[in-house]
Write a protein that holds these residues in place. Structure first.
Motif, PDB file in Angstrom:
ATOM      1  N   UNK A 181       0.818  -1.219   0.000  1.00  0.00           N
ATOM      2  CA  UNK A 181       0.000   0.000   0.000  1.00  0.00           C
ATOM      3  C   UNK A 181       0.848   1.263   0.000  1.00  0.00           C
ATOM      4  N   UNK A 182       2.089   1.193   0.475  1.00  0.00           N
ATOM      5  CA  UNK A 182       2.937   2.384   0.517  1.00  0.00           C
ATOM      6  C   UNK A 182       3.552   2.648  -0.857  1.00  0.00           C
ATOM      7  N   UNK A 183       3.647   3.939  -1.257  1.00  0.00           N
ATOM      8  CA  UNK A 183       4.258   4.250  -2.560  1.00  0.00           C
ATOM      9  C   UNK A 183       5.754   3.944  -2.551  1.00  0.00           C
ATOM     10  N   UNK A 184       6.211   3.288  -3.601  1.00  0.00           N
ATOM     11  CA  UNK A 184       7.627   2.905  -3.700  1.00  0.00           C
ATOM     12  C   UNK A 184       8.438   4.123  -4.132  1.00  0.00           C
ATOM     13  N   UNK A 185       9.507   4.456  -3.408  1.00  0.00           N
ATOM     14  CA  UNK A 185      10.349   5.578  -3.831  1.00  0.00           C
ATOM     15  C   UNK A 185      10.885   5.369  -5.240  1.00  0.00           C
ATOM     16  N   UNK A 186      10.898   6.434  -6.017  1.00  0.00           N
ATOM     17  CA  UNK A 186      11.371   6.354  -7.402  1.00  0.00           C
ATOM     18  C   UNK A 186      12.805   5.831  -7.445  1.00  0.00           C
ATOM     19  N   UNK A 187      13.063   4.916  -8.352  1.00  0.00           N
ATOM     20  CA  UNK A 187      14.409   4.383  -8.530  1.00  0.00           C
ATOM     21  C   UNK A 187      14.751   3.222  -7.631  1.00  0.00           C
ATOM     22  N   UNK A 188      13.808   2.817  -6.776  1.00  0.00           N
ATOM     23  CA  UNK A 188      14.049   1.709  -5.838  1.00  0.00           C
ATOM     24  C   UNK A 188      13.402   0.436  -6.384  1.00  0.00           C
ATOM     25  N   UNK A 189      14.161  -0.661  -6.414  1.00  0.00           N
ATOM     26  CA  UNK A 189      13.625  -1.962  -6.803  1.00  0.00           C
ATOM     27  C   UNK A 189      12.903  -2.560  -5.591  1.00  0.00           C
ATOM     28  N   UNK A 190      11.693  -3.061  -5.792  1.00  0.00           N
ATOM     29  CA  UNK A 190      10.937  -3.611  -4.666  1.00  0.00           C
ATOM     30  C   UNK A 190      10.602  -5.071  -4.913  1.00  0.00           C
TER      31      UNK A 190
END
Length: 394
Positions: A235-244
């Motif tokens: 549910x949390x937005x993934x920081x730009x440029x971060x692989x999740x």
């Protein structure tokens, strides 16, 4: 060559931005400018265009060149963005995510480190709404240079005057040269609380929101790191440029972490991993047949201890969420799990920790005195943790 997008908004002080742009050019940076319509009432865009030898972005509906949307292209192009001067209006728009003209829209699309130099009447600056908006920007990771006290356009003195271009340039260049402390470092971060199935409907979970892990991931990426985030909170937005990598259970998290571990320089285990799981989760929903229900629990793998035993070149950071005897348990965990840094916080407090935007932590390191990081928003706490991590990686 680093690329800087300078956003000019409609304060009287915007004429000083011309000198600021020249200082950036002299320092060897590539600069592009975008201006609000109000800023154009004070400074003609042609002045910036003549300095930059390229057009200034002045209109949200500026004709596209080679199929590029101008305000998005500028947001993607830059390494850093700075708003100078920043009026109360643009600060409010940035804080609330409003995109209604070229500058606010481009800033909303900017994932790179952003800096703000407020300049306005002292009453506007001190207004409760402006201060709330500035605090929101700080929580979002925006760096802010406070205005100085001096003679304002209204003819009286007060705080709200924009610092001189040389002061702004000194601050900004100092910030961006120290920004990339983790450049090209590979960092694995875990976030959230693991979820252990009881049946297809019910779970054993804890109160971890994942906000601390996400704040660390965002800050590490902004400092130049290649970040992999193992998360239980989609549910949390993934920081730009971060692989999740999304997982649910402790066993899934262990598998994801161990697979990535040999390739990274550091691991930050910010996730709250369940100590136990249900031995035999029910294949169908458990019905209410009796007054009591007994679940047999078995121990989950201790991921952090396993990483400590396998550690080679990696810097290993653990977290300890305690409700009592914090220092005693933290020191034990630091040693028993072979950690380089342990971040401990008191989750019995209602004003910090689980679910909160704020935290207060104590940093423990082998053979060093503990360091208290006083209560602050989690973005600021993340910066303090990463500063210690960077010193170990260097």
């Amino acid at each position: 060559m680093k690329k800087i997008a300078v956003y000019v908004t409609g304060g009287v002080a915007c004429y000083k931005t011309v000198s600021f742009v020249r200082l950036l050019q002299k320092a060897g940076y590539q600069v592009r400018v975008a201006m609000t319509k109000a800023a154009q009432e004070f400074v003609n865009p042609n002045l910036f265009a003549s300095l930059l030898k390229e057009p200034v972005l002045t209109d949200l509906f500026q004709p596209m060149e080679q199929g590029k949307i101008a305000h998005i292209e500028l947001a993607d192009w830059c390494d850093y963005a700075i708003v100078v001067p920043a009026t109360a209006n643009i600060i409010a728009k940035m804080a609330q995510g409003i995109a209604d003209e070229v500058v606010s829209t481009s800033l909303l699309a900017t994932a790179q480190p952003t800096f703000v130099v407020p300049a306005m009447n002292t009453k506007m600056y001190q207004a409760a709404s402006t201060q709330r908006n500035l605090q929101t920007l700080k929580r979002d990771g925006v760096k802010i240079l406070d205005p100085v006290t001096g003679l304002l356009a209204e003819g009286y003195s007060g705080q709200g005057r924009m610092p001189e271009p040389t002061e702004i340039a000194t601050w900004f260049l100092s910030e961006i040269t120290s920004e990339q402390k983790l450049k090209n470092k590979r960092i694995l971060i875990t976030a959230g609380g693991t979820q252990e199935a009881i049946d297809p409907v019910r779970l054993i979970v804890n109160r971890s929101s994942g906000k601390m892990g996400y704040a660390l991931a965002k800050a590490a990426q902004q400092q130049g790191a290649q970040v992999t985030l193992v998360s239980t909170v989609p549910a949390l937005p993934v920081p730009t440029g971060v692989e999740v990598i999304y997982v649910q259970s402790a066993q899934e998290m262990r598998q994801a972490v161990l697979k990535t571990y040999p390739q990274v320089d550091a691991v930050i285990m910010a996730a709250a991993v369940a100590d136990y799981r249900v031995k035999n989760p029910a294949p169908t929903k458990i019905k209410k047949h009796s007054e009591t229900l007994t679940l047999e629990l078995v121990k989950n793998p201790d991921i952090l201890k396993e990483l400590g035993a396998q550690k080679e070149q990696q810097v290993l950071v653990g977290f300890a969420a305690e409700t009592h005897d914090l220092q005693h348990y933290a020191q034990q965990k630091l040693i028993q799990k072979n950690l380089d840094l342990l971040v401990a916080n008191d989750v019995s407090r209602k004003d910090i920790g689980f679910g909160s935007n704020d935290n207060e932590v104590i940093l423990f390191q082998p053979e060093q005195a503990p360091i208290l990081v006083a209560k602050a928003d989690k973005a600021a706490i993340a910066q303090q943790i990463l500063a210690v991590l960077a010193s170990k990686l260097s």
